[in-house]
Design a protein around this motif. Structure first.
Motif, PDB file in Angstrom:
ATOM      1  N   MET B  15     -13.386  -4.795   6.564  1.00 18.73           N
ATOM      2  CA  MET B  15     -12.823  -3.466   6.331  1.00 18.73           C
ATOM      3  C   MET B  15     -12.936  -3.073   4.860  1.00 18.73           C
ATOM      4  N   LEU B  16     -12.768  -4.084   4.002  1.00 18.31           N
ATOM      5  CA  LEU B  16     -12.697  -3.788   2.570  1.00 18.31           C
ATOM      6  C   LEU B  16     -14.044  -3.898   1.848  1.00 18.31           C
ATOM      7  N   SER B  17     -15.099  -4.198   2.614  1.00 13.13           N
ATOM      8  CA  SER B  17     -16.375  -4.417   1.937  1.00 13.13           C
ATOM      9  C   SER B  17     -16.858  -3.122   1.274  1.00 13.13           C
ATOM     10  N   GLY B  18     -17.308  -3.242   0.055  1.00 13.15           N
ATOM     11  CA  GLY B  18     -17.814  -2.069  -0.659  1.00 13.15           C
ATOM     12  C   GLY B  18     -16.792  -1.436  -1.585  1.00 13.15           C
ATOM     13  N   PHE B  19     -15.534  -1.776  -1.434  1.00 11.05           N
ATOM     14  CA  PHE B  19     -14.514  -1.188  -2.313  1.00 11.05           C
ATOM     15  C   PHE B  19     -14.360  -2.042  -3.565  1.00 11.05           C
ATOM     16  N   LYS B  20     -14.243  -1.346  -4.705  1.00 15.21           N
ATOM     17  CA  LYS B  20     -14.239  -2.060  -5.976  1.00 15.21           C
ATOM     18  C   LYS B  20     -12.839  -2.422  -6.463  1.00 15.21           C
ATOM     19  N   LYS B  21     -11.877  -1.520  -6.162  1.00 16.18           N
ATOM     20  CA  LYS B  21     -10.512  -1.825  -6.594  1.00 16.18           C
ATOM     21  C   LYS B  21      -9.572  -1.642  -5.397  1.00 16.18           C
ATOM     22  N   VAL B  22      -8.957  -2.741  -5.050  1.00 17.37           N
ATOM     23  CA  VAL B  22      -8.148  -2.771  -3.835  1.00 17.37           C
ATOM     24  C   VAL B  22      -6.715  -3.184  -4.178  1.00 17.37           C
ATOM     25  N   CYS B  23      -5.759  -2.499  -3.587  1.00 21.38           N
ATOM     26  CA  CYS B  23      -4.369  -2.925  -3.742  1.00 21.38           C
ATOM     27  C   CYS B  23      -3.867  -3.524  -2.433  1.00 21.38           C
ATOM     28  N   VAL B  24      -3.369  -4.746  -2.531  1.00 18.36           N
ATOM     29  CA  VAL B  24      -2.724  -5.343  -1.356  1.00 18.36           C
ATOM     30  C   VAL B  24      -1.248  -4.991  -1.469  1.00 18.36           C
ATOM     31  N   LEU B  25      -0.762  -4.277  -0.468  1.00 20.32           N
ATOM     32  CA  LEU B  25       0.589  -3.725  -0.560  1.00 20.32           C
ATOM     33  C   LEU B  25       1.508  -4.270   0.536  1.00 20.32           C
ATOM     34  N   GLY B  26       2.540  -4.978   0.111  1.00 17.52           N
ATOM     35  CA  GLY B  26       3.488  -5.552   1.078  1.00 17.52           C
ATOM     36  C   GLY B  26       4.651  -4.623   1.365  1.00 17.52           C
ATOM     37  N   CYS B  27       5.462  -5.046   2.295  1.00 24.44           N
ATOM     38  CA  CYS B  27       6.643  -4.278   2.683  1.00 24.44           C
ATOM     39  C   CYS B  27       7.825  -5.231   2.756  1.00 24.44           C
ATOM     40  N   GLY B  28       8.928  -4.831   2.164  1.00 25.17           N
ATOM     41  CA  GLY B  28      10.062  -5.753   2.054  1.00 25.17           C
ATOM     42  C   GLY B  28      10.990  -5.802   3.248  1.00 25.17           C
ATOM     43  N   SER B  29      10.622  -5.131   4.328  1.00 25.54           N
ATOM     44  CA  SER B  29      11.547  -5.104   5.469  1.00 25.54           C
ATOM     45  C   SER B  29      11.123  -6.068   6.568  1.00 25.54           C
ATOM     46  N   CYS B  30      10.932  -5.560   7.786  1.00 24.78           N
ATOM     47  CA  CYS B  30      10.700  -6.433   8.960  1.00 24.78           C
ATOM     48  C   CYS B  30       9.606  -7.477   8.726  1.00 24.78           C
ATOM     49  N   VAL B  31       8.449  -7.008   8.212  1.00 23.00           N
ATOM     50  CA  VAL B  31       7.315  -7.933   8.122  1.00 23.00           C
ATOM     51  C   VAL B  31       7.510  -9.024   7.064  1.00 23.00           C
ATOM     52  N   THR B  32       8.473  -8.805   6.149  1.00 24.17           N
ATOM     53  CA  THR B  32       8.812  -9.887   5.216  1.00 24.17           C
ATOM     54  C   THR B  32       9.547 -10.976   5.994  1.00 24.17           C
ATOM     55  N   ALA B  88      -9.077   1.618  -2.403  1.00 23.53           N
ATOM     56  CA  ALA B  88      -8.584   1.227  -1.072  1.00 23.53           C
ATOM     57  C   ALA B  88      -7.232   0.525  -1.190  1.00 23.53           C
ATOM     58  N   VAL B  89      -6.407   0.710  -0.179  1.00 24.12           N
ATOM     59  CA  VAL B  89      -5.137  -0.010  -0.096  1.00 24.12           C
ATOM     60  C   VAL B  89      -5.158  -0.819   1.186  1.00 24.12           C
ATOM     61  N   LEU B  90      -4.846  -2.087   1.052  1.00 28.67           N
ATOM     62  CA  LEU B  90      -4.674  -2.904   2.252  1.00 28.67           C
ATOM     63  C   LEU B  90      -3.161  -3.033   2.453  1.00 28.67           C
ATOM     64  N   SER B  91      -2.662  -2.304   3.428  1.00 29.97           N
ATOM     65  CA  SER B  91      -1.227  -2.334   3.675  1.00 29.97           C
ATOM     66  C   SER B  91      -0.912  -3.463   4.647  1.00 29.97           C
ATOM     67  N   ILE B  92      -0.013  -4.340   4.210  1.00 32.74           N
ATOM     68  CA  ILE B  92       0.404  -5.365   5.171  1.00 32.74           C
ATOM     69  C   ILE B  92       1.831  -5.062   5.639  1.00 32.74           C
ATOM     70  N   ALA B  93       2.037  -3.776   5.933  1.00 29.94           N
ATOM     71  CA  ALA B  93       3.260  -3.342   6.613  1.00 29.94           C
ATOM     72  C   ALA B  93       2.908  -3.191   8.088  1.00 29.94           C
ATOM     73  N   CYS B  94       3.865  -2.757   8.871  1.00 27.49           N
ATOM     74  CA  CYS B  94       3.562  -2.446  10.275  1.00 27.49           C
ATOM     75  C   CYS B  94       2.750  -1.151  10.314  1.00 27.49           C
ATOM     76  N   GLY B  95       2.357  -0.738  11.494  1.00 27.66           N
ATOM     77  CA  GLY B  95       1.541   0.465  11.638  1.00 27.66           C
ATOM     78  C   GLY B  95       2.219   1.716  11.119  1.00 27.66           C
ATOM     79  N   ILE B  96       3.535   1.680  11.031  1.00 29.58           N
ATOM     80  CA  ILE B  96       4.256   2.848  10.516  1.00 29.58           C
ATOM     81  C   ILE B  96       4.016   2.958   9.018  1.00 29.58           C
ATOM     82  N   GLY B  97       4.148   1.832   8.323  1.00 29.16           N
ATOM     83  CA  GLY B  97       3.926   1.816   6.884  1.00 29.16           C
ATOM     84  C   GLY B  97       2.513   2.242   6.542  1.00 29.16           C
TER      85      GLY B  97
END
Lengths: 316, 224
Positions: B15-32, B88-97
């Motif tokens: 999914m992230l191939s080709g992107f130069k600057k990526v943020c991995v973004l967590g969520c402090g609620s359920c998925v934590t 690009a942002v890689l969100s590791i929240a649920c689908g809502i986040g």
């Protein structure tokens, strides 16, 4: 509730025979995995005269097969009476009622209401299961369509109503055991005119269940047909015991099939066991008939019916 | 809580191939709480992405951040600055986040790092079970506090099917038959007679089949 046993609801051969107090024989006829009607015609020719009505399965074990309603019409054309099986797995209440109108218009008079095997067991495990309603709600919906001329939504059915002799299944071998008679009572209260049980290999447990059923007087409110099926081999017995949900194959049956299979006499022993089960249950209080499920072994049915002295079938 | 599982790394990498600057973004609620989308997983996943880029000779900048809740505008507003020059942002929240991020930052590509699985909770360390189907019409008061809509494979409402044996569901020997559990619970509470009542077909208008669903709290809605 006694009128439930005497008033003619559908006019099917099976209904008339049961209401006349005669011992009924039903058998299963599985539709093919293809569009060839001759497969059904061949099975129908084989079974004709050896039962009072024939269950046409509805994508049994969640495997795609020809529609039970279409196959039922072919069976009817061949001069046999079908029992259309209808499950809640693949259709919501709109599709079920639509199919029921169609089935009745095509001449179907018997309907077996089932929840249906879970799609996980079939050839499309990735499919979305519907289960909008369950078997008990299905029974009730078919009864209300027939007796009150109302759709499930409550809207009035202004044209001809589908008139089915309503069947249901019950498994005396499932748990919780004590609930199994209560569940039967629920199905009867919902509108089940007849019951076909899960395949019986454990006669002892079946008798215990029938005792609960007759103690509750349920046999006076519905017709109970005992399910039987001939085993073909030790392999099939093993499969039934371990892989078919809700099946109870006692060790004694396993041992007999293993011994017989070892000398290539599995089929003969399977039919013998099936006949023994029929003998042990036919005289039980509350048993109105027998339902023979010879899955993909329809030619075993004539032999079983004859040897069980249930041939020829009475005319009604 | 919302339970979510990690996507396979190969899928994330693709999914992230080709992107130069990526943020991995967590969520402090359920998925934590379910150990798949918290700060710790952000650190691990970012390191994994950097390592694989290095091994494959790709130039990728991976930054890390987390917010308490990705499903609230106020919380994700805080990270606007952090991600503003990311492509690009890689969100590791649920689908809502993931959707909140995509909606608030339409110029940045947002990708899901998790598969949102169900509403449930841990029953023991590391084991999560589904507990609610969000049918919008709760019947737990009549079923001994156990939900047949989410916990019965066929969502039956009138008791166990013919496949319930030894307390197990026919679909999987690892799954308890919830109707067997309901039966035992009602038996303990001397309420078994409840099981004799025919439950009519459920009204699914409040259920998943009628999505997207909406809830309005009139007293909180600001007049325009």
């Amino acid at each position: 509730m006694i009128e439930n046993k005497t008033d003619i609801k559908s006019g099917s051969n099976l209904e008339k025979l049961l209401r006349s107090g005669q011992f009924a024989v039903t058998a299963e006829l599985g539709p093919p995995r293809g569009a060839d009607r001759s497969v059904i015609e061949k099975k129908a020719a084989l079974l004709k005269g050896y039962g009072d009505a024939f269950n046409i399965t509805d994508c049994q074990t969640a495997v795609v097969r020809m529609s039970s309603i279409a196959a039922g019409r072919i069976v009817l054309d061949a001069g046999l009476e079908p029992i259309i099986q209808m499950t809640c797995r693949d259709r919501n209440r709109i599709a079920i009622q639509s199919d029921l109108l169609g089935a009745a218009a095509l001449g179907a008079k018997n309907l077996l209401c089932l929840t249906g095997d879970h799609q996980k067991f079939g050839d499309h495990p990735m499919a979305k299961g519907v289960f909008d309603i369950d078997s008990i709600q299905l029974i009730q919906m078919v009864k209300i369509l027939r007796d009150e001329k109302k759709f499930q939504s409550g809207q009035e059915l202004k044209a001809s109503e589908p008139r089915f002799f309503i069947g249901a299944a019950e498994n005396p071998f499932a748990d919780p055991f004590k609930f199994r008679a209560i569940r039967l009572a629920k199905k009867i209260a919902a509108g089940a005119d007849f019951i076909q049980t899960q395949i019986i290999y454990n006669v002892k447990r079946f008798k215990e269940w029938m005792k609960m059923v007759t103690d509750m007087g349920l046999h006076e409110k519905t017709f109970i047909l005992a399910g039987v099926a001939p085993l073909k081999s030790a392999g099939m017995a093993k499969h039934m015991k371990h892989n078919v949900p809700g099946m109870d194959v006692p060790d004694e049956v396993m041992d007999r099939m293993t011994a017989a299979s070892a000398v290539k006499k599995g089929k003969e022993e399977g039919i013998r066991i099936c006949l023994e089960v029929i003998e042990q249950i036919r005289e039980l209080k509350g048993i109105a008939g027998v339902h023979i499920m010879a899955v993909e072994w329809e030619d075993a049915v004539p032999e079983i019916v004859q040897q069980a002295r249930l041939y020829p079938r009475p005319m009604v | 809580m919302i339970v979510a599982s990690s996507k396979p790394f190969q899928e994330i990498k693709q999914m992230l191939s080709g992107f130069k600057k990526v943020c991995v973004l967590g969520c402090g609620s359920c998925v934590t709480i379910c150990h798949t989308g918290g700060e710790k997983q952000v650190i691990e996943l970012a390191a994994q992405l950097r390592l694989s880029a290095k091994l494959e000779g790709r130039e990728v900048e991976v930054i890390e951040d987390s917010t308490l809740r990705q499903c609230e505008w106020e919380f994700i507003e805080d990270i606007r600055e952090v991600i503003q020059d990311c492509d690009a942002v890689l969100s590791i929240a649920c689908g809502i986040g993931v959707q909140y991020m995509a909606e608030r930052f339409p110029k940045i590509r947002v990708f899901p790092g998790l598969n949102t699985t169900f509403m449930g909770g841990p029953t023991e360390q590391g084991i999560f079970w589904e507990r609610c189907a969000g049918c919008g019409n709760c019947i737990l008061g009549t079923t001994g506090g156990l939900c047949p809509v989410s916990r019965c494979a066929k969502s039956l409402l009138n008791g166990p099917c013919g496949g319930s044996q030894n307390g197990k569901c026919e679909v999987s020997q690892e799954t308890p038959c919830v109707w067997h559990q309901i039966y035992d619970q009602l038996d303990t509470q001397r309420l078994l007679a409840t099981m004799e009542t025919i439950v009519p077909p459920k009204d699914w208008t409040t259920g998943m089949e009628n999505h997207p669903r909406k809830m309005i709290l009139e007293h909180l809605v600001m007049k325009k």
